[in-house]
Design a protein around this motif. Structure first.
Motif, PDB file in Angstrom:
ATOM      1  N   LYS A 197      80.335  99.093  11.481  1.00 10.27           N
ATOM      2  CA  LYS A 197      81.326  99.611  10.533  1.00 10.27           C
ATOM      3  C   LYS A 197      81.394  98.791   9.249  1.00 10.27           C
ATOM      4  N   GLY A 198      81.978  99.414   8.230  1.00 13.76           N
ATOM      5  CA  GLY A 198      82.404  98.697   7.038  1.00 13.76           C
ATOM      6  C   GLY A 198      83.888  98.437   7.232  1.00 13.76           C
ATOM      7  N   VAL A 199      84.282  97.172   7.248  1.00 16.90           N
ATOM      8  CA  VAL A 199      85.670  96.823   7.594  1.00 16.90           C
ATOM      9  C   VAL A 199      86.486  96.515   6.347  1.00 16.90           C
ATOM     10  N   VAL A 200      87.677  97.102   6.299  1.00 21.56           N
ATOM     11  CA  VAL A 200      88.658  96.781   5.269  1.00 21.56           C
ATOM     12  C   VAL A 200      89.895  96.252   6.001  1.00 21.56           C
ATOM     13  N   VAL A 201      90.303  95.042   5.647  1.00 20.70           N
ATOM     14  CA  VAL A 201      91.526  94.492   6.237  1.00 20.70           C
ATOM     15  C   VAL A 201      92.695  94.953   5.372  1.00 20.70           C
ATOM     16  N   GLY A 202      93.550  95.792   5.963  1.00 21.07           N
ATOM     17  CA  GLY A 202      94.686  96.347   5.236  1.00 21.07           C
ATOM     18  C   GLY A 202      95.985  95.703   5.661  1.00 21.07           C
ATOM     19  N   LYS A 203      97.052  96.068   4.956  1.00 19.91           N
ATOM     20  CA  LYS A 203      98.380  95.538   5.297  1.00 19.91           C
ATOM     21  C   LYS A 203      99.193  96.633   5.981  1.00 19.91           C
ATOM     22  N   ASP A 204     100.232  96.221   6.657  1.00 19.92           N
ATOM     23  CA  ASP A 204     101.045  97.158   7.454  1.00 19.92           C
ATOM     24  C   ASP A 204     101.978  97.962   6.549  1.00 19.92           C
ATOM     25  N   THR A 205     101.386  98.935   5.851  1.00 20.81           N
ATOM     26  CA  THR A 205     102.134  99.789   4.922  1.00 20.81           C
ATOM     27  C   THR A 205     101.855 101.250   5.285  1.00 20.81           C
ATOM     28  N   PRO A 206     102.668 102.195   4.817  1.00 23.70           N
ATOM     29  CA  PRO A 206     102.457 103.607   5.194  1.00 23.70           C
ATOM     30  C   PRO A 206     101.048 104.097   4.880  1.00 23.70           C
ATOM     31  N   ASN A 207     100.389 104.644   5.895  1.00 18.68           N
ATOM     32  CA  ASN A 207      99.027 105.211   5.772  1.00 18.68           C
ATOM     33  C   ASN A 207      97.957 104.201   5.377  1.00 18.68           C
TER      34      ASN A 207
END
Length: 794
Positions: A197-207
């Motif tokens: 996969k290509g990984v994006v570390v996101g934050k706990d926000t809507p969607n």
């Protein structure tokens, strides 16, 4: 603590759950697939006398889900045999089994209470240190772990796969406030190296990241259409490949996603935002009416588009009736098509003083501003946001790359003149005198991090050939191919002709590369990063020579191609082919003689020449025949007729694998050849294989004679073809091609078991190829393929 994932469990067997289980099985991870217990019997179960307590009934949802995997298109499984790695069960009888797995993935209904209740039960049975994740597309991951044990919280995170999991590159990883940093690091590395996969570390926000920006962009586009009187078809005609977006553009994308699903995604953000932002996520009445009518898109047979016969109609928003599809046609579109490079095309269109320019500017401007507003909120940097949109939504350029294309300074001036509010992130950027969000540092890609330019972090296994060549140069290049020094004593031969089609320029570079490698390198990788590895020989050139009756020229070219393929086979240094995507005809012929094939998981390999009225001419018939023989274990008696039959069938039916794994089943790859799950790691993996072969003291194979089935085998091969012709399955010209192919594979009319030289078989192949290329009906097929892009059956 060191982590490893050798077994997994997926909780929830819907489309996403079963798709994730299939993806895990594809990479060899045994997976437990659990779902709820049915509350009532089906008619079929009643007829069989089953009760609600019977295991078949209790496991019904998961069992049905894996059977659907075999019928789904595009196929979630890279090979049907992978199904054996999935074990079904249910969430009541089999929950205890979770103590034996390394990774538990929750994929149940998008309802916080349901998820929390399930996690409470999971917490009671999992062993400490087991990683747990949720495939939620937008529910707060922090809210999910409230009340859970400390160990559960430390090992929990969001892992949002995009659908379908096998094909879409993006995986959003969303840590909670409790998730251990080492768990996040491990999952990112595991997802890249093992899941591909290509990984994006996101934050706990809507969607999270991609759906937040993507949904915003889709709603802005929908409003623009309604407010300014564009039609559905007009919008789609300019918001797809023309601007570097997915072919499905805007409204066809919504049809594929499902309008009901899109409504749910939009509502998630609407419920958790306020003010102007919330207004954007308020879904227009048109969408609500369509969902109420059951017009959900592809899954219900109609949405923004409907197919009537062979024609596609678009919905007229004011009347909800379907009308013939329209397209936008303006001078700026024609100008953009003639402009080189996507950034320049996009700039031409966005600033055009016409309906296209107005539409695209009013979609781009708010989406770019929204992306800047959310930088640091939904993800740490612009790189994550750009990657999320490229990997999750199929954009060629992310928002900030697109901004660079249209000119940050120029666009902001226009935005300000229209009274749009510019985020402080962008104002500060411009105040520092910067003009593009991306630049280069020491030849490497760098980005603006909110303060200064820093290098984009890259996995060591990712080799970007375009950037690599710019930084390190090339050894030699011509119009069709380049030879590159990959470092560590390994060279790479890169094709870059149109569609990577093989002509004399590529053949010349193959010969030069082997000379250079044998003299100065440990080995060679044949690979590239085009759209496809290679779609075959230069068909246009072959047709032109054939129509001009230049059989001498064609004979020379085929001899040169065959000779180059033999040089690959008998090179003193190891040659590793790295195919991916379409690897057809001559593309397969380049791979088959290599010392090793390191294929991408998504490799569509086949000798397809019969589709254009020919047979393989670069040694493909012999190479596949030998690959089949090599696939038979030592000590097992070889039935050459069985092999000849299989090779004949594979080539005569133009079989193309639907994955690297299926290419192995079709004997284009053997048991020793490798498959890379992450396409970005393919060149690296191939290079490592060259080094391993060199280190092991690689020696070139010694030419050997080949046993053939001869006259009796030829007769056997013809029987099947004659039967298909008499049944009306193939045409008279198909039969003529089949006879030539059978003669070549059989080795002519010699006795069964005769040992013949490679030169003898290659001469038979070349003669058959040249006879067929002179046939008017074969030339018709070639012309049809060049013009229409599909085979002609004449």
């Amino acid at each position: 603590m060191s982590y490893k994932i050798q077994t997994a469990a997926v909780l929830g067997s819907g489309v996403m759950g079963s798709g994730i289980a299939a993806h895990l099985a594809n990479i060899g991870i045994p997976t437990l697939l659990l779902d709820i217990v049915p509350k009532e019997l089906t008619k079929e179960e009643e007829a069989k006398g089953l009760t609600l307590e019977h295991p078949v009934v209790r496991n019904r949802f998961a069992s049905n889900a894996i059977q659907k995997l075999l019928k789904q298109k595009p196929a979630p499984l890279t090979a049907k045999k992978n199904l054996s790695l999935i074990t079904v069960g249910n969430l009541e009888d089999d929950l205890e089994k979770l103590k034996d797995v390394d990774w538990i993935i929750e994929v149940v209904v998008e309802n916080l209470d349901v998820k929390k209740s399930l996690f409470e039960r999971v917490d009671a049975v999992r062993k400490p240190g087991t990683i747990i994740s949720s495939n939620t597309s937008g529910i707060s991951v922090n809210a999910m772990v409230e009340g859970r044990s400390e160990d559960f919280q430390k090992h929990f995170l969001g892992t949002h796969f995009f659908n379908p999991p096998r094909y879409l590159k993006l995986l959003e990883v969303i840590p909670t406030e409790y998730t251990l940093p080492e768990v996040v690091h491990f999952m990112k590395t595991f997802a890249e190296d093992v899941l591909g996969k290509g990984v994006v570390v996101g934050k706990d926000t809507p969607n999270f990241v991609a759906n937040r920006i993507g949904t915003y962009g889709l709603l802005i586009t929908l409003r623009e259409m309604l407010d300014r009187g564009y039609s559905v078809g007009e919008v789609d005609s300019v918001t797809g490949t023309l601007i570097g977006r997915a072919k499905s553009a805007t409204f066809r994308t919504l049809d594929v996603v499902g309008l009901d699903t899109f409504l749910h995604v939009a509502k998630t953000v609407y419920d958790q935002t306020t003010g102007e932002e919330q207004k954007v996520f308020e879904v227009p009445e048109l969408l609500k009416k369509m969902v109420d009518n059951g017009w959900l898109g592809a899954k219900s047979g109609q949405g923004f588009f409907v197919k009537k016969g062979k024609e596609i109609f678009e919905i007229e928003p004011s009347t909800l009736e379907y009308v013939p599809m329209k397209k936008l046609q303006t001078p700026s579109i024609e100008m953009a098509k003639q402009t080189k490079g996507l950034p320049n095309k996009v700039k031409t269109l966005v600033y055009a003083n016409d309906r296209v320019g107005e539409l695209l500017w009013n979609i781009f401007a708010p989406t770019l501003l929204y992306s800047a507003e959310l930088t640091g909120i939904i993800a740490e940097t612009i790189v994550e946001i750009d990657n999320a949109m490229k990997w999750g939504f199929g954009w060629t350029q992310g928002p900030f790359e697109m901004w660079d294309s249209i000119g940050v300074k120029q666009s902001v001036e226009k935005m300000e003149s229209e009274g749009r509010e510019i985020p402080s992130f962008v104002k500060e950027f411009l105040a520092k005198g910067y003009e593009s969000f991306y630049t280069e540092i020491d030849g490497d890609l760098a980005y603006y991090n909110g303060n200064e330019y820093v290098k984009v972090p890259v996995n060591d296994k990712v080799i970007d050939l375009k950037r690599y060549k710019k930084k390190h140069g090339v050894i030699k290049s011509n119009s069709g191919a380049s030879l590159i020094d990959l470092g560590d004593g390994v060279a790479l031969l890169e094709f870059h002709s149109k569609s990577n089609a093989i002509g004399l320029d590529i053949i010349q570079m193959i010969n030069f590369a082997i000379d250079e490698v044998e003299a100065n390198y440990k080995g060679l990788v044949i690979g590239n990063q085009g759209k496809n590895f290679c779609v075959g020989a230069n068909l246009g050139m072959i047709l032109m020579e054939a129509q001009d009756d230049n059989i001498f020229e064609l004979d020379f070219t085929i001899r040169a191609f065959q000779k180059a393929m033999r040089r690959i086979k008998y090179s003193k240094k190891p040659i590793v082919a790295a195919p991916f995507g379409m690897t057809l005809g001559g593309g397969s012929e380049v791979c088959l003689p290599a010392a090793h094939i390191q294929a991408s998981s998504e490799t569509y390999m086949g000798l397809v020449e019969v589709g254009v009225g020919l047979i393989p001419g670069g040694g493909g018939n012999l190479a596949l025949y030998e690959k089949f023989i090599k696939g038979i274990p030592n000590g097992v008696e070889i039935d050459y007729q069985v092999i000849a039959n299989k090779v004949f069938e594979t080539i005569a039916l133009a079989k193309v694998s639907t994955s690297g794994e299926e290419a192995r089943e079709n004997n284009f790859l053997n048991f020793a050849d490798g498959i890379s799950v992450n396409p970005d790691h393919l060149i690296y993996d191939a290079k490592q294989t060259v080094l391993a072969l060199s280190e092991a003291g690689y020696t070139a194979p010694i030419p050997k004679k080949v046993k053939v089935v001869g006259a009796p085998g030829y007769a056997t091969l013809l029987l099947g073809a004659q039967g298909m012709y008499q049944s009306g399955f193939i045409s008279e010209h198909d039969l003529k091609i089949a006879k030539k192919l059978a003669y070549v594979i059989a080795g002519g009319l010699v006795p069964y078991g005769t040992e013949v030289t490679e030169d003898y078989l290659l001469n038979l192949e070349r003669e058959a190829f040249l006879q067929l290329v002179a046939e008017p009906k074969s030339q018709e097929r070639m012309q049809h393929m060049l013009i229409k892009g599909k085979p002609l059956r004449n």
